[in-house]
Design a protein around this motif. Structure first.
Motif, PDB file in Angstrom:
ATOM      1  N   UNK A   1       0.815  -1.211   0.000  1.00 17.41           N
ATOM      2  CA  UNK A   1       0.000   0.000   0.000  1.00 17.41           C
ATOM      3  C   UNK A   1       0.854   1.268   0.000  1.00 17.41           C
ATOM      4  N   UNK A   2       2.093   1.187   0.452  1.00 16.18           N
ATOM      5  CA  UNK A   2       2.992   2.331   0.322  1.00 16.18           C
ATOM      6  C   UNK A   2       3.257   2.601  -1.156  1.00 16.18           C
ATOM      7  N   UNK A   3       3.441   1.549  -1.927  1.00 14.47           N
ATOM      8  CA  UNK A   3       3.643   1.712  -3.372  1.00 14.47           C
ATOM      9  C   UNK A   3       2.380   2.261  -4.039  1.00 14.47           C
ATOM     10  N   UNK A   4       1.233   1.724  -3.665  1.00  9.80           N
ATOM     11  CA  UNK A   4      -0.035   2.217  -4.214  1.00  9.80           C
ATOM     12  C   UNK A   4      -0.249   3.674  -3.797  1.00  9.80           C
ATOM     13  N   UNK A   5       0.252   4.022  -2.607  1.00 13.30           N
ATOM     14  CA  UNK A   5       0.091   5.372  -2.084  1.00 13.30           C
ATOM     15  C   UNK A   5       0.777   6.446  -2.905  1.00 13.30           C
ATOM     16  N   UNK A   6       1.663   6.063  -3.807  1.00 14.90           N
ATOM     17  CA  UNK A   6       2.302   7.049  -4.683  1.00 14.90           C
ATOM     18  C   UNK A   6       1.284   7.770  -5.557  1.00 14.90           C
ATOM     19  N   UNK A   7       0.127   7.146  -5.766  1.00 18.92           N
ATOM     20  CA  UNK A   7      -0.919   7.794  -6.555  1.00 18.92           C
ATOM     21  C   UNK A   7      -1.505   9.007  -5.837  1.00 18.92           C
ATOM     22  N   UNK A   8      -1.430   9.026  -4.513  1.00 18.72           N
ATOM     23  CA  UNK A   8      -2.035  10.128  -3.748  1.00 18.72           C
ATOM     24  C   UNK A   8      -1.378  11.468  -4.080  1.00 18.72           C
ATOM     25  N   UNK A   9      -0.055  11.623  -3.956  1.00 17.38           N
ATOM     26  CA  UNK A   9       0.519  12.923  -4.310  1.00 17.38           C
ATOM     27  C   UNK A   9       0.426  13.240  -5.802  1.00 17.38           C
ATOM     28  N   UNK A  10       0.476  12.227  -6.645  1.00 16.26           N
ATOM     29  CA  UNK A  10       0.351  12.473  -8.088  1.00 16.26           C
ATOM     30  C   UNK A  10      -1.022  13.064  -8.396  1.00 16.26           C
ATOM     31  N   UNK A  11      -2.067  12.424  -7.866  1.00 12.49           N
ATOM     32  CA  UNK A  11      -3.418  12.946  -8.074  1.00 12.49           C
ATOM     33  C   UNK A  11      -3.610  14.275  -7.357  1.00 12.49           C
ATOM     34  N   UNK A  12      -2.956  14.443  -6.211  1.00 10.01           N
ATOM     35  CA  UNK A  12      -3.045  15.707  -5.486  1.00 10.01           C
ATOM     36  C   UNK A  12      -2.443  16.853  -6.264  1.00 10.01           C
ATOM     37  N   UNK A  13      -1.290  16.621  -6.869  1.00 13.27           N
ATOM     38  CA  UNK A  13      -0.668  17.667  -7.695  1.00 13.27           C
ATOM     39  C   UNK A  13      -1.534  17.993  -8.908  1.00 13.27           C
ATOM     40  N   UNK A  14      -2.103  16.973  -9.535  1.00 14.36           N
ATOM     41  CA  UNK A  14      -2.987  17.205 -10.687  1.00 14.36           C
ATOM     42  C   UNK A  14      -4.222  17.997 -10.257  1.00 14.36           C
ATOM     43  N   UNK A  15      -4.762  17.664  -9.103  1.00 15.47           N
ATOM     44  CA  UNK A  15      -5.929  18.385  -8.594  1.00 15.47           C
ATOM     45  C   UNK A  15      -5.571  19.826  -8.268  1.00 15.47           C
ATOM     46  N   UNK A  16      -4.441  20.031  -7.589  1.00 14.22           N
ATOM     47  CA  UNK A  16      -3.995  21.386  -7.262  1.00 14.22           C
ATOM     48  C   UNK A  16      -3.760  22.224  -8.503  1.00 14.22           C
ATOM     49  N   UNK A  17      -3.188  21.620  -9.529  1.00 15.29           N
ATOM     50  CA  UNK A  17      -2.966  22.344 -10.781  1.00 15.29           C
ATOM     51  C   UNK A  17      -4.295  22.715 -11.437  1.00 15.29           C
ATOM     52  N   UNK A  18      -5.235  21.768 -11.431  1.00 14.59           N
ATOM     53  CA  UNK A  18      -6.548  22.039 -12.028  1.00 14.59           C
ATOM     54  C   UNK A  18      -7.295  23.122 -11.265  1.00 14.59           C
ATOM     55  N   UNK A  19      -7.087  23.187  -9.957  1.00 11.78           N
ATOM     56  CA  UNK A  19      -7.757  24.200  -9.139  1.00 11.78           C
ATOM     57  C   UNK A  19      -7.000  25.521  -9.128  1.00 11.78           C
ATOM     58  N   UNK A  20      -5.777  25.518  -9.611  1.00 12.26           N
ATOM     59  CA  UNK A  20      -4.969  26.723  -9.640  1.00 12.26           C
ATOM     60  C   UNK A  20      -4.464  27.151  -8.273  1.00 12.26           C
ATOM     61  N   UNK A  21      -4.182  26.185  -7.403  1.00 11.88           N
ATOM     62  CA  UNK A  21      -3.762  26.506  -6.030  1.00 11.88           C
ATOM     63  C   UNK A  21      -2.372  25.965  -5.690  1.00 11.88           C
ATOM     64  N   UNK A  22      -1.588  25.622  -6.688  1.00 12.04           N
ATOM     65  CA  UNK A  22      -0.279  25.015  -6.411  1.00 12.04           C
ATOM     66  C   UNK A  22       0.649  25.914  -5.605  1.00 12.04           C
ATOM     67  N   UNK A  23       0.455  27.213  -5.650  1.00 12.44           N
ATOM     68  CA  UNK A  23       1.316  28.123  -4.896  1.00 12.44           C
ATOM     69  C   UNK A  23       0.782  28.474  -3.517  1.00 12.44           C
ATOM     70  N   UNK A  24      -0.355  27.933  -3.155  1.00 19.03           N
ATOM     71  CA  UNK A  24      -0.960  28.252  -1.857  1.00 19.03           C
ATOM     72  C   UNK A  24      -0.133  27.668  -0.720  1.00 19.03           C
ATOM     73  N   UNK A  25      -0.035  28.437   0.362  1.00 17.80           N
ATOM     74  CA  UNK A  25       0.765  28.014   1.508  1.00 17.80           C
ATOM     75  C   UNK A  25       0.310  26.704   2.107  1.00 17.80           C
ATOM     76  N   UNK A  26      -1.002  26.509   2.211  1.00 18.76           N
ATOM     77  CA  UNK A  26      -1.520  25.277   2.808  1.00 18.76           C
ATOM     78  C   UNK A  26      -1.162  24.060   1.966  1.00 18.76           C
ATOM     79  N   UNK A  27      -1.129  24.260   0.633  1.00 17.72           N
ATOM     80  CA  UNK A  27      -0.796  23.144  -0.243  1.00 17.72           C
ATOM     81  C   UNK A  27       0.702  22.864  -0.237  1.00 17.72           C
ATOM     82  N   UNK A  28       1.499  23.906  -0.250  1.00 19.47           N
ATOM     83  CA  UNK A  28       2.952  23.736  -0.193  1.00 19.47           C
ATOM     84  C   UNK A  28       3.338  23.035   1.116  1.00 19.47           C
ATOM     85  N   UNK A  29       2.698  23.446   2.225  1.00 17.59           N
ATOM     86  CA  UNK A  29       2.949  22.802   3.517  1.00 17.59           C
ATOM     87  C   UNK A  29       2.528  21.334   3.475  1.00 17.59           C
ATOM     88  N   UNK A  30       1.378  21.060   2.864  1.00 16.08           N
ATOM     89  CA  UNK A  30       0.904  19.682   2.747  1.00 16.08           C
ATOM     90  C   UNK A  30       1.854  18.829   1.922  1.00 16.08           C
TER      91      UNK A  30
END
Length: 156
Positions: A59-88
């Protein structure tokens, strides 16, 4: 598209990270209970410890999908530079580092001892529990940041 990405990101986090946090938390007490017996490590307790380690690894290997999808979601939402996201992102990287550098190797070491019919030291399981707790705390913090999003202008 944003809603689909966000849904996949949340589902991946639940499906992948949840099992790792639970199995990793169960590992130290299971290792303490697994007393090797002469004639082989074929006890149910050692089998349980091996299963918990396998769950963590897979599940650690499967968990690699979480940040990949998170970055794609952040990019789609236009929030990649937000402090809360950078901290996350930083906390997610720290959690992955703790898992890869401290939790999984110590699990492998303890499992190897049990399979070699050696007893595990209580201090080793306590140290593993500490690193597992740090890993879980990092993920809990990321989860809170994802929900609260301090300073976010996207409406939460």
């Amino acid at each position: 598209m944003t809603k689909i990405l966000l849904s996949l990101h949340v589902l991946a986090a639940i499906v992948a990270i949840g099992p790792v946090t639970v199995a990793a938390s169960m590992f130290p007490p299971a290792a303490r209970r697994a007393v090797p017996v002469a004639g082989g490590p074929a006890t149910a307790a050692v089998g349980t410890v091996a299963l918990l380690h396998r769950i963590c690894r897979v599940y650690a290997a499967v968990g690699l999908t979480v940040p990949v999808l998170g970055l794609a979601t952040g990019a789609a939402m236009g929030v990649l530079g937000s402090g809360w996201l950078v901290t996350s992102i930083a906390l997610t990287a720290a959690a992955a580092g703790v898992l890869l550098a401290f939790v999984l190797p110590r699990q492998e070491e303890l499992l190897g001892r049990l399979r070699g019919e050696q007893a595990v030291e209580h201090g080793d399981t306590v140290q593993l529990a500490m690193f597992t707790g740090i890993f879980n705390l990092l993920w809990a913090t990321v989860t809170v940041l994802m929900i609260v999003r301090p300073g976010s202008t996207t409406g939460a």
